[in-house]
Design a protein around this motif. Structure first.
Motif, mmCIF file in Angstrom:
data_model
loop_
_atom_site.group_PDB
_atom_site.id
_atom_site.type_symbol
_atom_site.label_atom_id
_atom_site.label_comp_id
_atom_site.label_asym_id
_atom_site.label_seq_id
_atom_site.Cartn_x
_atom_site.Cartn_y
_atom_site.Cartn_z
ATOM 1 N N LEU A 262 0.949 -1.229 0.052
ATOM 2 C CA LEU A 262 0.006 -0.019 0.006
ATOM 3 C C LEU A 262 0.918 1.292 -0.110
ATOM 4 O O LEU A 262 0.547 2.371 -0.766
ATOM 5 C CB LEU A 262 -1.055 -0.004 1.113
ATOM 6 N N GLU A 263 1.822 1.042 0.858
ATOM 7 C CA GLU A 263 2.931 2.394 0.895
ATOM 8 C C GLU A 263 3.409 2.544 -0.725
ATOM 9 O O GLU A 263 3.481 3.486 -1.349
ATOM 10 C CB GLU A 263 4.079 1.988 1.636
ATOM 11 N N SER A 313 -13.458 -3.162 16.400
ATOM 12 C CA SER A 313 -12.961 -4.459 15.936
ATOM 13 C C SER A 313 -11.665 -4.605 15.517
ATOM 14 O O SER A 313 -11.147 -5.785 15.440
ATOM 15 C CB SER A 313 -13.838 -4.957 14.711
ATOM 16 N N GLY A 314 -10.744 -3.632 15.505
ATOM 17 C CA GLY A 314 -9.426 -3.609 14.796
ATOM 18 C C GLY A 314 -9.450 -3.580 13.593
ATOM 19 O O GLY A 314 -8.423 -3.403 12.774
ATOM 20 N N GLY A 315 -10.557 -3.412 12.675
ATOM 21 C CA GLY A 315 -10.578 -3.376 11.396
ATOM 22 C C GLY A 315 -10.212 -1.920 10.887
ATOM 23 O O GLY A 315 -10.150 -1.153 11.721
ATOM 24 N N VAL A 316 -10.218 -1.553 9.574
ATOM 25 C CA VAL A 316 -9.590 -0.324 9.267
ATOM 26 C C VAL A 316 -10.435 0.602 9.552
ATOM 27 O O VAL A 316 -10.002 2.040 9.839
ATOM 28 C CB VAL A 316 -9.561 -0.420 7.591
ATOM 29 N N ASP A 317 -11.825 0.469 9.519
ATOM 30 C CA ASP A 317 -13.056 1.810 9.754
ATOM 31 C C ASP A 317 -12.682 2.222 11.015
ATOM 32 O O ASP A 317 -12.469 3.206 11.298
ATOM 33 C CB ASP A 317 -14.259 1.213 9.596
ATOM 34 N N SER A 318 -12.419 1.054 12.002
ATOM 35 C CA SER A 318 -12.501 1.694 13.525
ATOM 36 C C SER A 318 -11.153 2.151 13.808
ATOM 37 O O SER A 318 -10.950 2.856 14.562
ATOM 38 C CB SER A 318 -12.953 0.495 14.424
ATOM 39 N N MET A 319 -10.315 1.567 13.149
ATOM 40 C CA MET A 319 -8.697 1.895 13.456
ATOM 41 C C MET A 319 -8.508 3.111 13.140
ATOM 42 O O MET A 319 -7.790 4.048 13.710
ATOM 43 C CB MET A 319 -7.783 1.047 12.788
ATOM 44 N N ILE A 320 -8.943 3.827 11.780
ATOM 45 C CA ILE A 320 -8.775 5.069 11.615
ATOM 46 C C ILE A 320 -9.671 5.993 12.458
ATOM 47 O O ILE A 320 -9.086 7.200 12.832
ATOM 48 C CB ILE A 320 -9.288 5.372 10.140
ATOM 49 N N GLY A 549 -9.479 -7.295 0.894
ATOM 50 C CA GLY A 549 -8.501 -6.834 1.919
ATOM 51 C C GLY A 549 -7.716 -5.514 1.394
ATOM 52 O O GLY A 549 -6.957 -4.780 2.201
ATOM 53 N N VAL A 550 -7.967 -5.410 0.148
ATOM 54 C CA VAL A 550 -7.136 -4.074 -0.541
ATOM 55 C C VAL A 550 -8.027 -3.247 -1.416
ATOM 56 O O VAL A 550 -8.126 -2.171 -0.997
ATOM 57 C CB VAL A 550 -5.841 -4.570 -1.264
ATOM 58 N N LEU A 556 -9.565 4.528 1.713
ATOM 59 C CA LEU A 556 -9.460 4.536 3.031
ATOM 60 C C LEU A 556 -8.234 3.519 3.684
ATOM 61 O O LEU A 556 -7.652 4.045 4.658
ATOM 62 C CB LEU A 556 -10.912 3.891 3.803
ATOM 63 N N ARG A 557 -7.907 2.498 2.942
ATOM 64 C CA ARG A 557 -6.730 1.637 3.272
ATOM 65 C C ARG A 557 -5.343 2.765 3.093
ATOM 66 O O ARG A 557 -4.466 2.522 3.837
ATOM 67 C CB ARG A 557 -6.668 0.416 2.516
#
Length: 602
Positions: A262-263, A313-320, A549-550, A556-557
């Motif tokens: 992703l980077e 949940s540790g998923g990307v939505d809540s992590m952001i 996953g991508v 957002l990722r």
């Protein structure tokens, strides 16, 4: 935020369900309760208004709020923008002042359409004997209606009761409604005059379908207002452009992605500026929702009570959301991460561990004790906690492990949750409603110096990631539509997702979370965030030629990676009912869309 209730009687009779409903409403608003009754000049109608307030901003302002002219406002909302509200000023007071100065319908619509933030309201306008009510453009606050034909009684409420014997529906978030109370009393019938939401250039008829006008309680009817007035939409229309060709890059041919990939994608694509803009607009949405919050009276900055919690949940939505909240919550205050798990059945013992179990993590199976609450969301949640601790080790992150047994689930569903989910009634509504209710309660365990200890989150504000999947093609069904119908099919599905989110998700989630005297806030559904995402081409938001996953929620990722997040940026989407394992507790042969017998009380 509050629980609001309005009973309009055209016959003078009382409704049997009023007492039961008010018991539910008091849980939404524990800080103040008040009742007001208004009657027509000829006493041919009687309007009973009640509100139960959760104090969030400025001075505690009891509702219903009456002004000097006799107008009465029930306001279940927050003003995050549109017109200035000082930190010490109360939202309800600010809205009431503006409505009081209105002398025409167009001016009232102008006030409502200018509000940036969630709301549901009922407004008795004494001049003209009008009753106004409705929900914001996205339907982020619950408002239900029902009409008793025999009693000639219309009820509007934030929460109903599924055992009341009444047929309840969610008020469509398609516009604002007005009733002429004198006319209704004179003919003993109810007609709603509708003022629909519309994008610039749309007319009232094209913006409001026949289905919407027909979605009213039995015994009532709705018509478009004769003046053709509309509420200007607070968000821009969805960009429906499609690419002329579909080019597959070498990145899209890669089937195994890491955060480092992703980077590199961030460095070589045209997205960096778009990613930065998304972070900026989403960060501002979070800031509006986490600042100037009151702590509980018994809290102090020295203890571990937070003002903000996140469904986590540790998923990307809540992590952001957690990473952005970290920017704006005062550094001395903790942030609660609410992680719910439903008890797994212990697997049958084997005489010999399997080869697969032996290979896992290089340890023999018997050395890892089974934990019945180690569901997928608990595992990713713990991993996400470590990422956040690395991101800001100075912050106190309260990772609250909320563990639910089948016995507690069944008891609480029957006593409380079924009434909150109502009038929705599917297996999916049951699973999500129960999972969110227990998560929002915030009663669980957190890590202490001597192991885990009991903990209950006192945060009044709960951030939730709803809206990310709907706008950024996060669900598996989006891939199905893309594979079968290309970008055109995907765009149609995304348009439908946002159009139905008020009736499919938001009313239910508002009712369930508010039952704990807490307020749900939805940063991904901030008007500026929605407008920004609506303005982008669909392939700038998601690239479904990339693997799971991508590709889904790619934008957002990329934002997560720019914020410094690692593995969480490439976690595939996992629905809450599966990640928390509540779906495993019930009939495994059920479909999400099936009617759920467990939500029936008799």
């Amino acid at each position: 935020m509050c629980g609001i209730f309005c009973l309009l009687s055209l016959s003078g009779s009382h409704s049997e369900c009023e007492k039961t409903i008010k018991e539910h409403l008091r849980r939404r608003g524990p800080d103040s309760s008040r009742d007001v009754t208004v009657t027509g000049s000829d006493a041919r109608y009687r309007c009973s208004l009640s509100a139960h307030v959760l104090h969030m901003r400025g001075h505690l302002t009891p509702q219903p709020l009456e002004d000097d002219a006799g107008n009465v406002l029930l306001w279940n909302g927050e003003v995050f923008g549109g017109f200035p509200v000082a930190a010490e000023e109360n939202d309800t007071t600010a809205v009431s002042k503006r409505l009081s100065s209105c002398s025409s319908s167009s001016q009232i619509l102008g006030v409502l359409s200018s509000v940036r933030g969630p709301w549901g309201f009922v407004y008795y306008q004494k001049a003209g004997d009008y009753l106004w009510f409705g929900r914001d453009f996205l339907g982020r606050r619950s408002l239900l209606w029902s009409f008793d034909v025999e009693l000639g009684a219309l009820t509007l409420t934030s929460v109903a009761a599924c055992s009341s014997g009444r047929h309840w529906q969610e008020v469509p978030a398609a516009g604002v409604y007005r009733m002429d109370l004198k006319a209704a009393a004179a003919c003993s019938s109810v007609t709603f005059e509708m003022f629909p939401w519309a994008h610039r250039g749309e007319d009232a008829l094209s913006s409001c379908s026949e289905a919407t006008l027909g979605c009213v309680p039995d015994g009532c009817c709705a018509v478009i207002n004769q003046s053709g007035l509309v509420l200007p939409s607070p968000v821009c229309p969805l960009n429906k452009s499609t690419p002329l060709t579909l080019e597959i890059t070498d990145f899209e041919q890669n089937t195994h992605f890491s955060a480092q990939d992703l980077e590199r994608l961030l460095e070589r694509q045209d997205e960096p500026e778009t990613v930065k803009r998304l972070i900026d607009v989403l960060s501002e949405a979070v800031r509006r929702r986490v600042q100037c919050l009151p702590l509980r009276e018994d809290d102090s900055v020295m203890n571990d009570h937070a003002a903000v919690a996140i469904l986590f949940s540790g998923g990307v939505d809540s992590m952001i959301l957690a990473a952005l909240a970290d920017r704006h919550v005062p550094p001395h205050q903790p942030i609660d991460l609410l992680n719910v798990a439903f008890k797994l059945q212990e697997p049958k013992k084997r005489s010999e561990p399997t080869k697969k179990a032996k290979k896992q993590q290089g340890k023999p199976a018997e050395s890892r004790p089974f934990s019945p609450f180690d569901v997928p969301d608990r595992i990713t949640g713990r991993a996400g906690l470590k990422e956040l601790q690395n991101l800001n080790p100075e912050r106190s992150w309260n990772f609250v492990e909320i563990n639910v047994t089948q016995e507690e689930l069944q008891k609480t569903r029957l006593e409380r949750i079924c009434h909150l989910v109502h009038p929705l009634d599917t297996v999916l509504d049951d699973s999500i409603g129960c999972a969110v209710w227990f998560a929002a309660r915030g009663a669980g365990l957190i890590a202490g110096d001597d192991g885990q200890r009991p903990f209950t989150s006192a945060a009044k504000v709960i951030l939730t990631g709803i809206g990310a999947d709907e706008q950024l093609a996060g669900y598996s069904r989006h891939r199905v539509h893309f594979k079968t119908s290309g970008y055109e099919g995907l765009i149609q599905e995304l348009a439908m997702e946002l159009g139905r989110i008020s009736s499919r998700n938001l009313g239910r989630d508002d009712r369930v979370i508010a039952d704990h005297g807490k307020e749900a806030r939805f940063p991904y559904l901030d008007e500026d965030v929605v407008s920004f995402l609506n303005g982008l081409a669909v392939w700038d938001k998601a690239r479904l030629t990339l693997p799971r996953g991508v590709g889904e929620k790619l934008l957002l990722r990329l934002a997560a990676r720019r914020l410094g997040l690692g593995p969480a940026a490439v976690l595939p989407k996992r629905a809450m009912q599966f990640g928390s394992r509540i779906a495993k507790m019930e009939d495994g042969h059920e479909k999400a869309s099936d009617k759920c017998s467990r939500l029936l009380t008799g």
